[in-house]
Design an enzyme around this catalytic site. Sequence first.
Site, mmCIF file in Angstrom:
data_model
loop_
_atom_site.group_PDB
_atom_site.id
_atom_site.type_symbol
_atom_site.label_atom_id
_atom_site.label_comp_id
_atom_site.label_asym_id
_atom_site.label_seq_id
_atom_site.Cartn_x
_atom_site.Cartn_y
_atom_site.Cartn_z
ATOM 1 N N GLU A 1 50.456 -21.175 -34.708
ATOM 2 C CA GLU A 1 49.482 -21.142 -35.736
ATOM 3 C C GLU A 1 49.923 -21.327 -37.074
ATOM 4 O OE1 GLU A 1 45.949 -19.431 -32.811
ATOM 5 O OE2 GLU A 1 46.841 -18.217 -34.386
ATOM 6 N N ASP B 1 42.206 -10.269 -42.522
ATOM 7 C CA ASP B 1 43.504 -9.886 -42.248
ATOM 8 C C ASP B 1 43.615 -8.422 -42.904
ATOM 9 O OD1 ASP B 1 44.814 -12.122 -40.988
ATOM 10 O OD2 ASP B 1 43.943 -13.043 -42.656
#
Lengths: 335, 272
Positions: B49, B60
């Site tokens: 990824e 995040d």
Amino acid sequence: MAERLTAHFGGAKIVLKREDLNHTGAHKINNTIGQALLAKFMGKPRIIAETGAGQHGVASATIAARLGLQCDVYMGAEDIQRQSANVYRMKLMGARVIAVESGSRTLKDALNEALRDWATNVDNTYYIIGTAAGPHPYPRMVRDFQSVIGREARQQSMEQFGRLPDALVACVGGGSNAIGLFHPFLHDAEVSMYGVEAGGDGLETGRHAAPLSAGRPGVLHGNRTYLMTDAAGQIMETHSVSAGLDYPGVGPEHSWLKDIGRVNYVAATDTEALEAFRYLCRMEGIIPALESSHAISYGCKLASQLPKDRIVVINLSGRGDKDIHTVAGIDGIHI
Amino acid sequence: MSRITQTMAALRAAQRKVLIPYLVAGDPDKGTTLGLMHALVAAGADIIELGIPFSDPSSDGTVIQQGAERALREGTTLHDVMDIVRQFRAHDAHTPIVLMGYLNPIEIMGYEAFASAAQAVGADGVLIVDMPAYECEELFDSVRPRGLDTVFLVAPTTTQARLASICASSTGYLYYVSLKGVTGAAITDKGDIKSKIEHLRTMTDLPVVVGFGIKDATSAVDMASISDGVIVGSALVDAISRLPRGGVATQDHLTAAVSVIASIRSAIDNIK
């Protein structure tokens, strides 16, 4: 009605919608009361909020104290510096103010950090977004809670003048005070509307916070709207003398109102806002928030160009006590 | 059959778990990212990824935020990300690449331009964190005809109705988020993950891969033993943060940075 201001500009009647007289000094409390009651209803013992100028943080801390909820407020480290009085107000009311050091250390980063907290603590936490942006249903919910502004303006106009106003003017950062004023009038075609963005150093300089005037559509914080985004799709830093307008996006309903042409979106520069700040102080004895000063600047310009029988309503969304250090600093005075 | 589906089928046939590392493109610079990707394959990665850096990565945690900030300081754009994939593909025809990121850079590039570039450079899938499956019709019109898989996140809080829409829109694999929170946080409730994955199995035949909070061999084995495999992001990005900057990282540096992936590989290969 602002009589001396009206006489000075010599045109349409200038009428102020006095949201500055609300408890905590701005329209922000309209929304936080609604959402905090919802939090209470949902059984969430903790609320979180993001804040730029600190007004939404203070309004959140206030209602949290009143309802006995725990309150954590995310605020960009940059904004904590320039709004220290509001930081202290929040602390007095028992809120914890968490400095956000990521990204540009301003409002958008505080919003990111609040979203992260909410994703982590969703079981016990309700997130009160302060503006009519963010993921659905926030834009709609905040608009509905702020629509009390427009409903009151409508009623007051009918009572005082026997008719609707000809024009509405409000400042637009995320756009909650503006959508609150505009929404109850959207179907009244005879009422024209002006949203005033933060022109910063001037739209031509690129140093501003005016996505509707000079941005492009993109996606941020869960909604598609006009944004300050660069050619690579990164969110740009914004510039405004007023921390409360320093946001690179805008509520999605404003984007729609721009696209269908119902509302005119314009910008006032830092200099113009500061000038308006000063003349409202001198002529009406009201110290306005720097955010609201953007609306005053454009509203007075507009009134000066209209005949005397017209009515221009300017939303005085907040009072300026929080901004006196900023203005004094610009004057070279340390207080 | 897409490269991702082929990879997943081969792993399933061999009764092996899939290992998917995540790194941010351009962190700490473009050349090092390319070297890291080859090092990851050597360490046992099945799929990579590749993160598209974004200024506002609201899902995040601190580690990946800082990775994105490093990449943006290097001026990494979505075009650069495509270029890294193109260079990788020139030397590796086998390992699938999933482009993972937030919507705005893709929105600004335009779906058609994005999809045709992704296909041209040899990317295999797309995972857009802040795009709900039910908003994807227009994106699908661009990516599906080009054979790109569309991967979505399933969170512990995802409702049944949303789950059905995600299952209907997903190809390649499903990304199950192990925790309530952001990348790099700690997993707290293994029992809940197991029952959620069992429920997902009744709704889809796609491989279910677990990500968020997998930081070492122990947490990887815990998660891989109740799923089809694991995604490892923050632990790798943290190691990358210690690499020397400016394209001077040696092969030894790269091997050291990906050692967390090598140790997870050998641990999950020993799950009985």
